[in-house]
Structure formats: structure tokens, C-alpha cells
Design an enzyme around this catalytic site. Structure first.
Site, PDB file in Angstrom:
ATOM      1  N   ARG A 162      65.489  61.969  86.542  1.00  0.00           N
ATOM      2  CA  ARG A 162      65.453  61.478  85.152  1.00  0.00           C
ATOM      3  C   ARG A 162      64.149  61.886  84.448  1.00  0.00           C
ATOM      4  O   ARG A 162      63.609  61.155  83.620  1.00  0.00           O
ATOM      5  CB  ARG A 162      65.586  59.941  85.091  1.00  0.00           C
ATOM      6  CG  ARG A 162      66.899  59.401  85.618  1.00  0.00           C
ATOM      7  CD  ARG A 162      68.053  59.812  84.717  1.00  0.00           C
ATOM      8  NE  ARG A 162      69.251  59.064  85.002  1.00  0.00           N
ATOM      9  CZ  ARG A 162      70.146  59.377  85.950  1.00  0.00           C
ATOM     10  NH1 ARG A 162      69.956  60.439  86.705  1.00  0.00           N
ATOM     11  NH2 ARG A 162      71.223  58.633  86.129  1.00  0.00           N
ATOM     12  N   SER A 237      72.278  53.470  81.975  1.00  0.00           N
ATOM     13  CA  SER A 237      71.246  52.792  82.769  1.00  0.00           C
ATOM     14  C   SER A 237      70.025  52.561  81.886  1.00  0.00           C
ATOM     15  O   SER A 237      69.489  53.513  81.333  1.00  0.00           O
ATOM     16  CB  SER A 237      70.794  53.658  83.943  1.00  0.00           C
ATOM     17  OG  SER A 237      71.871  54.042  84.738  1.00  0.00           O
ATOM     18  N   GLU A 333      64.418  53.752  81.681  1.00  0.00           N
ATOM     19  CA  GLU A 333      64.816  55.152  81.648  1.00  0.00           C
ATOM     20  C   GLU A 333      64.979  55.563  80.179  1.00  0.00           C
ATOM     21  O   GLU A 333      64.789  56.712  79.801  1.00  0.00           O
ATOM     22  CB  GLU A 333      66.149  55.285  82.385  1.00  0.00           C
ATOM     23  CG  GLU A 333      66.748  56.649  82.319  1.00  0.00           C
ATOM     24  CD  GLU A 333      68.189  56.674  82.755  1.00  0.00           C
ATOM     25  OE1 GLU A 333      69.060  56.931  81.920  1.00  0.00           O
ATOM     26  OE2 GLU A 333      68.448  56.443  83.940  1.00  0.00           O
TER      27      GLU A 333
HETATM   28  N1  EPU Z   1      74.503  47.437  92.423  1.00  0.00           N
HETATM   29  C1  EPU Z   1      74.516  46.059  92.469  1.00  0.00           C
HETATM   30  N2  EPU Z   1      74.666  45.374  91.293  1.00  0.00           N
HETATM   31  C2  EPU Z   1      74.813  46.022  90.112  1.00  0.00           C
HETATM   32  C3  EPU Z   1      74.787  47.412  90.076  1.00  0.00           C
HETATM   33  C4  EPU Z   1      74.621  48.117  91.257  1.00  0.00           C
HETATM   34  O1  EPU Z   1      74.386  45.441  93.511  1.00  0.00           O
HETATM   35  O2  EPU Z   1      74.955  45.321  89.100  1.00  0.00           O
HETATM   36  C5  EPU Z   1      74.407  48.182  93.690  1.00  0.00           C
HETATM   37  C6  EPU Z   1      75.753  48.815  94.041  1.00  0.00           C
HETATM   38  O3  EPU Z   1      76.571  47.956  94.749  1.00  0.00           O
HETATM   39  C7  EPU Z   1      75.349  50.006  94.865  1.00  0.00           C
HETATM   40  C8  EPU Z   1      74.012  50.401  94.274  1.00  0.00           C
HETATM   41  O4  EPU Z   1      73.534  49.282  93.548  1.00  0.00           O
HETATM   42  O5  EPU Z   1      75.150  49.637  96.189  1.00  0.00           O
HETATM   43  C9  EPU Z   1      74.088  51.631  93.389  1.00  0.00           C
HETATM   44  O6  EPU Z   1      74.983  51.435  92.311  1.00  0.00           O
HETATM   45  P1  EPU Z   1      75.751  52.639  91.601  1.00  0.00           P
HETATM   46  O7  EPU Z   1      76.397  53.502  92.593  1.00  0.00           O
HETATM   47  O8  EPU Z   1      76.592  52.031  90.540  1.00  0.00           O
HETATM   48  O9  EPU Z   1      74.645  53.563  90.967  1.00  0.00           O
HETATM   49  P2  EPU Z   1      73.259  53.205  90.290  1.00  0.00           P
HETATM   50  O10 EPU Z   1      72.157  53.540  91.229  1.00  0.00           O
HETATM   51  O11 EPU Z   1      73.318  51.836  89.766  1.00  0.00           O
HETATM   52  C10 EPU Z   1      72.906  55.624  89.276  1.00  0.00           C
HETATM   53  C11 EPU Z   1      72.566  56.204  87.932  1.00  0.00           C
HETATM   54  C12 EPU Z   1      73.774  56.199  87.007  1.00  0.00           C
HETATM   55  C13 EPU Z   1      74.862  57.025  87.673  1.00  0.00           C
HETATM   56  C14 EPU Z   1      75.173  56.411  89.045  1.00  0.00           C
HETATM   57  C15 EPU Z   1      76.143  57.251  89.821  1.00  0.00           C
HETATM   58  C16 EPU Z   1      70.204  55.750  87.610  1.00  0.00           C
HETATM   59  C17 EPU Z   1      69.203  54.935  86.900  1.00  0.00           C
HETATM   60  N3  EPU Z   1      71.489  55.460  87.331  1.00  0.00           N
HETATM   61  O12 EPU Z   1      73.248  54.250  89.067  1.00  0.00           O
HETATM   62  O13 EPU Z   1      73.410  56.818  85.788  1.00  0.00           O
HETATM   63  O14 EPU Z   1      76.031  57.057  86.882  1.00  0.00           O
HETATM   64  O15 EPU Z   1      73.963  56.349  89.842  1.00  0.00           O
HETATM   65  O16 EPU Z   1      75.507  58.427  90.242  1.00  0.00           O
HETATM   66  O17 EPU Z   1      69.861  56.619  88.403  1.00  0.00           O
HETATM   67  C18 EPU Z   1      72.784  56.576  83.502  1.00  0.00           C
HETATM   68  O18 EPU Z   1      71.789  57.252  83.768  1.00  0.00           O
HETATM   69  O19 EPU Z   1      72.996  56.126  82.354  1.00  0.00           O
HETATM   70  C19 EPU Z   1      73.729  56.242  84.567  1.00  0.00           C
HETATM   71  C20 EPU Z   1      74.768  55.444  84.362  1.00  0.00           C
END
Ligand code: EPU
Length: 338
Positions: A162, A237, A333
Site C-alpha cells: 500500500r 480498508s 491507509e
Molecule cells: N478479520 C476479522 N474481523 C474482521 C475482518 C477481518 O477477524 O472484521 C480477520 C479475518 O477473519 C481474516 C483476517 O482478518 O482472518 C483477514 O481478513 P481478510 O481476508 O478479509 O483481509 P484483510 O486483511 O482484512 C486485506 C486488504 C483488502 C483486500 C483483502 C483481500 C489491507 C489493508 N486490506 O484485507 O483490501 O481486499 O486483504 O486480499 O491490506 C482495500 O485495500 O480497500 C481492501 C479491501
């Protein structure tokens, strides 16, 4: 050139924040953009494109320049690869859909990301195991002082998680006008390793996915947990996932053995900020019209008429609580315009 006055920016930012631009102009050509940059009568300029990665907290006392440069073309190809040039004002997801219609691979995991092409390199958009840096050959950017176009190849963009040069040394110095992406015409490299994609494909009984199948899976996953900015204001995010050292990680997992994490290179660990925020009890919470999305705690939402300041205050409250509970700093972000 049609310079308008006191224009609401509500429809120009995906958070749907209702602030005003003192002056406002739409740009559809490069020469027109150069001319606008030269205008001495409007010394302060503020560039807006898809408005998908910013939180506006006050009226913009400047000439707001809305980039509407359009066009997608093939600039080079052989039997295996194609280089596609897309102008900054193209909608990102439309470009992804166009590439799939042509049978070009490389963008399928980046389906349904809000915003425009020109903003994509600034924060190196990424999702489901792919980042823009994996496909970007170069981008063209206009120097706001001289109006000259400069090329930045992949390395010169200094991409990170990012991150890019456009968020750091080159911040506010350039306007990205186009990007060139290298896509595959055959032997597509599929990225299905991300857990939820695998599950989605399995549920549909797909064993040998096509690039279209992957795009469909990503779209289904995103729709199931990320709010559509057309329905509820948000900027994806809001926070970056924090990266911590081995020592901090050991301390963290001892206390939180069930926490999810991603192991990175050089003994660093990324902790999902969404998990941290959820553990602090914010998921689905609402403070007036500023809130935390009920299905993904990483996303802050505008339920209707929240001000940028209210969303910012909520983000600070969340940062403080995460810091207090886990001794981990989470950083926005989203670009906060103060
Ligand atoms: N999780 C929770 N609670 C929540 C959200 C997430 O416990 O409310 C846990 C999930 O269960 C999982 C972990 O956190 O174990 C990761 O969650 P997820 O796979 O949804 O991905 P993320 O790390 O929350 C990142 C990116 C997203 C992207 C997804 C998929 C960042 C800041 N965000 O989210 O990007 O779509 O991975 O690759 O790196 C964006 O930048 O706008 C965005 C949506």
C-alpha cells in the site's frame, strides 16, 4: 475551460462526504491539464480522480481538478503478452472487465476495487494475493510545476505494501495520467492460493478455473463482506494491516494464540487490522452516521450524512483502543485531507 464555483464534492468521493470545492474544473485532455496547471489566478490546486482513497475533512479552498482522461489501447503485443495503456480517468473495475473480455490475464484478482486507474499506483492497490506492482510496466505522470510528462518504470515507482513513491517523496508533485500494464494472452498465471478464493471455487465445484472464474470468485467474496460505495459511503480498508517484528509477534501470540496473521519475509508479521478492531468491540458499531462496517471491521462507513471530521474522530478512537489493548499502532491507509 469551464471553471465552476462552490461545487459539492459529495459525488466525487466514495465516502460521500459533503464538502465544497471553492473552484472546480473537469479535465479530459493532457494539453488542457497543462493549461490548468499554468493558471496563475488559481495558485492552489487539488487533484481528484476516483475519490476512492481519501477522507475529506473540510471544504477545499483551491481549484479542484477532476481528472477525466479516458482511453484504453494496446501499445505492444506478441503471441504471449500484451501491453495495455489505460488513461488515469478510466474506472479501474471497467478496465479489469475489459481485459477479461479480451481474454487477457493478470487483473482478475483485482476485480471490483473501487476507484480509477490513475489512483491505483499511488497506493499500489492489492487484493487476494496480487498487487498492481505485479503487472505494472510503467506509468506516466505530469509534473505539477512544469507541466512536463515523465515516465516512471516499475522500479522507479518504489512500490511496497500500500505504498509507492507517489505517497512519499513524489507526493503532490505529480499527477498520474496513464499506466501501462503487462498482461498475459495465454498460459495465465493463476493466483488461487488466497484461502477464501479456494473455498469459493470449491463451493462452485470448479477444479480448473479460468481467469473469469477467479474474477467471479473475487467479486462474490468482495460483495459478501465489503460495502458497495454506491449504497453506503466508504473507502475500502481504512487502516493498513500493521507489520510487527518477531519479538513483538511472540509477545502478541502468547496473549492472543488464536489471532490470524500473515508471515512475511525477514521475520516480520502482518496482523489483520480488521481482527484487532473487531476484538476491541467496534465491528458494526455506529456513532451518529459514522460507523464500522458490520461484516468487515477494517472498513469505516458513512451511514448518510457523517462529516469527514466525525469519521476521522472515530478512526482515532479505534487507533487508541487498539493501541491500549494490543500495544500495536494501526495507521490509516486512506489519504486524510485536513
Ligand atoms: N478479520 C476479522 N474481523 C474482521 C475482518 C477481518 O477477524 O472484521 C480477520 C479475518 O477473519 C481474516 C483476517 O482478518 O482472518 C483477514 O481478513 P481478510 O481476508 O478479509 O483481509 P484483510 O486483511 O482484512 C486485506 C486488504 C483488502 C483486500 C483483502 C483481500 C489491507 C489493508 N486490506 O484485507 O483490501 O481486499 O486483504 O486480499 O491490506 C482495500 O485495500 O480497500 C481492501 C479491501
Amino acid at each position: 475551460m469551464n471553471i465552476q464555483e462552490n461545487i459539492s464534492l459529495k459525488n466525487y468521493n466514495t465516502f460521500g462526504i459533503d464538502v465544497k470545492a471553492r473552484f472546480f474544473v473537469e479535465i479530459t485532455g493532457l494539453v488542457q491539464l497543462q493549461k490548468v496547471l499554468e493558471l496563475k489566478a488559481y495558485p492552489k490546486k487539488f487533484i481528484i480522480s476516483g475519490g476512492s482513497n481519501m477522507l475529506l475533512t473540510k471544504d477545499i479552498d483551491a481549484l479542484v481538478v477532476h481528472i477525466k482522461l479516458k482511453g484504453i489501447s494496446i501499445v505492444e503485443e506478441n503471441e504471449n503478452f500484451v501491453e495495455v495503456k489505460a488513461m488515469a480517468g478510466e474506472n479501474w473495475h471497467d478496465l479489469v472487465m475489459w481485459s477479461l473480455e479480451q481474454g487477457f490475464g493478470g487483473l482478475e484478482n483485482l476485480s471490483l476495487i473501487p476507484g480509477n486507474v490513475g489512483t491505483a499506483p499511488i497506493q499500489n492497490i492489492g487484493a487476494y494475493g496480487v498487487e498492481l506492482k505485479d503487472v505494472l510496466v510503467s506509468c506516466a505522470a505530469m509534473d505539477v510545476k512544469t507541466g512536463e510528462l515523465e515516465g516512471f518504470d516499475n522500479e522507479a515507482c518504489e512500490f511496497g505494501y500500500r505504498e509507492s513513491i507517489f505517497k512519499n517523496e513524489a507526493k503532490d508533485k505529480y499527477i498520474i495520467t496513464s499506466v501501462v500494464l503487462k498482461l498475459t494472452k495465454k498460459d495465465h498465471v493463476l493466483h488461487t492460493g488466497y484461502g477464501s478464493i479456494e473455498n469459493e471455487l470449491k463451493e462452485k465445484g470448479i477444479v480448473h478455473p479460468t481467469i473469469r472464474d477467479i474474477s467471479d470468485a473475487v467479486i462474490a467474496i468482495r460483495r459478501s463482506k465489503l460495502p458497495d460505495p454506491k449504497e453506503i459511503g466508504n473507502s475500502g480498508s481504512f487502516f493498513k494491516n500493521p507489520v510487527i517484528s518477531q519479538k513483538a509477534f511472540d509477545r502478541f501470540t502468547k496473549k492472543n494464540p488464536n489471532a490470524p496473521f500473515y508471515e512475511m519475509d525477514d521475520n516480520q508479521f502482518k496482523i489483520p487490522a480488521g481482527w484487532l478492531v473487531e476484538q476491541c468491540g467496534f465491528k458494526g458499531k455506529r456513532f451518529g452516521d459514522a460507523g464500522v462496517h458490520e461484516k468487515q471491521a477494517l472498513v469505516l462507513v458513512n451511514h448518510g450524512s457523517a462529516t469527514g471530521k466525525e469519521i476521522l474522530d472515530l478512526s482515532k478512537k479505534i487507533q487508541d483502543e487498539v493501541q491500549k489493548t494490543f500495544k500495536i499502532k494501526i495507521q490509516p491507509e486512506v489519504n486524510i485531507i485536513k
